[in-house]
Write a protein that holds these residues in place. Structure first.
Motif, short mmCIF file in Angstrom:
data_model
loop_
_atom_site.label_atom_id
_atom_site.label_comp_id
_atom_site.label_asym_id
_atom_site.label_seq_id
_atom_site.Cartn_x
_atom_site.Cartn_y
_atom_site.Cartn_z
N ILE A 169 0.84 -1.20 0.00
CA ILE A 169 0.00 0.00 0.00
C ILE A 169 0.88 1.25 0.00
CG2 ILE A 169 -1.71 1.32 1.32
CD1 ILE A 169 -2.71 -1.45 2.37
N ALA A 170 1.93 1.25 0.82
CA ALA A 170 2.84 2.40 0.88
C ALA A 170 3.55 2.61 -0.46
CB ALA A 170 3.87 2.19 1.99
N ARG A 171 3.96 1.53 -1.11
CA ARG A 171 4.58 1.65 -2.44
C ARG A 171 3.62 2.28 -3.44
NH1 ARG A 171 6.83 -4.09 -2.28
NH2 ARG A 171 8.91 -3.78 -1.47
N LYS A 172 2.37 1.85 -3.37
CA LYS A 172 1.36 2.38 -4.29
C LYS A 172 1.13 3.87 -4.03
CE LYS A 172 -2.79 0.54 -6.28
NZ LYS A 172 -3.94 -0.34 -6.10
N GLU A 173 1.11 4.26 -2.76
CA GLU A 173 0.95 5.68 -2.42
C GLU A 173 2.11 6.51 -2.97
OE1 GLU A 173 -1.64 5.51 1.73
OE2 GLU A 173 0.45 6.13 1.81
N LEU A 174 3.32 5.99 -2.82
CA LEU A 174 4.50 6.70 -3.33
C LEU A 174 4.45 6.80 -4.86
CD1 LEU A 174 7.16 8.06 -2.60
CD2 LEU A 174 8.27 5.84 -2.80
N GLU A 175 4.06 5.72 -5.49
CA GLU A 175 3.96 5.68 -6.96
C GLU A 175 2.95 6.71 -7.47
OE1 GLU A 175 1.80 2.45 -9.57
OE2 GLU A 175 3.72 1.69 -8.84
N LYS A 176 1.84 6.85 -6.76
CA LYS A 176 0.79 7.78 -7.18
C LYS A 176 1.00 9.20 -6.63
CE LYS A 176 -2.74 4.47 -8.18
NZ LYS A 176 -2.86 4.59 -9.60
N LYS A 177 2.09 9.38 -5.88
CA LYS A 177 2.48 10.68 -5.33
C LYS A 177 1.43 11.28 -4.40
CE LYS A 177 5.58 11.57 -9.10
NZ LYS A 177 6.04 12.42 -10.13
N VAL A 178 0.84 10.42 -3.57
CA VAL A 178 -0.14 10.89 -2.58
C VAL A 178 0.33 10.63 -1.15
CG1 VAL A 178 -2.12 10.69 -4.12
CG2 VAL A 178 -1.48 8.75 -2.70
N MET A 179 1.56 10.16 -1.01
CA MET A 179 2.09 9.85 0.31
C MET A 179 2.24 11.15 1.12
SD MET A 179 5.51 7.76 1.33
CE MET A 179 4.88 6.18 0.83
N PRO A 180 1.73 11.17 2.35
CA PRO A 180 1.76 12.39 3.15
C PRO A 180 3.09 12.62 3.88
CG PRO A 180 0.63 10.70 4.36
CD PRO A 180 0.97 10.11 3.01
N LEU A 181 4.17 12.10 3.36
CA LEU A 181 5.49 12.29 3.95
C LEU A 181 6.38 13.03 2.97
CD1 LEU A 181 6.00 8.69 5.39
CD2 LEU A 181 5.16 10.69 6.59
N ASP A 182 7.39 13.67 3.50
CA ASP A 182 8.28 14.48 2.68
C ASP A 182 9.73 14.21 3.08
OD1 ASP A 182 8.85 16.33 0.73
OD2 ASP A 182 8.50 18.07 2.01
N VAL A 183 10.64 14.46 2.16
CA VAL A 183 12.07 14.28 2.43
C VAL A 183 12.71 15.65 2.57
CG1 VAL A 183 14.26 13.47 1.49
CG2 VAL A 183 12.20 12.12 1.16
N ARG A 184 13.45 15.82 3.64
CA ARG A 184 14.22 17.05 3.82
C ARG A 184 15.69 16.68 3.77
NH1 ARG A 184 11.60 21.32 7.89
NH2 ARG A 184 9.68 21.54 6.73
N ARG A 185 16.39 17.35 2.89
CA ARG A 185 17.82 17.09 2.74
C ARG A 185 18.60 18.26 3.32
NH1 ARG A 185 17.26 15.35 -3.53
NH2 ARG A 185 16.29 13.33 -3.16
N ASP A 186 19.73 17.93 3.95
CA ASP A 186 20.61 18.98 4.46
C ASP A 186 21.27 19.69 3.29
OD1 ASP A 186 20.04 18.35 7.08
OD2 ASP A 186 21.70 16.94 7.24
N LYS A 187 21.51 20.95 3.47
CA LYS A 187 22.16 21.73 2.41
C LYS A 187 23.64 21.60 2.46
CE LYS A 187 18.52 25.04 1.94
NZ LYS A 187 18.13 26.40 1.92
#
Length: 61
Positions: A43-61
């Motif tokens: 289910i999580a893979r499908k959410e990521l694939e459809k770009k509806v996952m409510p999580l975000d990635v923060r990268r250090d600069k």
């Protein structure tokens, strides 16, 4: 100045899928229609694939 890629690394992808799968297994409502599999990782893979996952990635600069 180096611009960070918008593409997820395999490590970021694994972390997002794992974190979201844990949320789903603990009772969070899936954001995609579930047809074939009830496995939280699928289910999580499908959410990521459809770009509806409510999580975000923060990268250090």
């Amino acid at each position: 100045m180096h611009m960070a890629s918008k593409k997820l690394t395999r490590f970021e992808r694994a972390r997002l899928i794992g974190a979201r799968a844990l949320q789903i297994s603990m009772g969070a409502r899936p954001l995609v229609e579930i047809k074939e599999s009830l496995d939280p990782v699928d289910i999580a893979r499908k959410e990521l694939e459809k770009k509806v996952m409510p999580l975000d990635v923060r990268r250090d600069k």
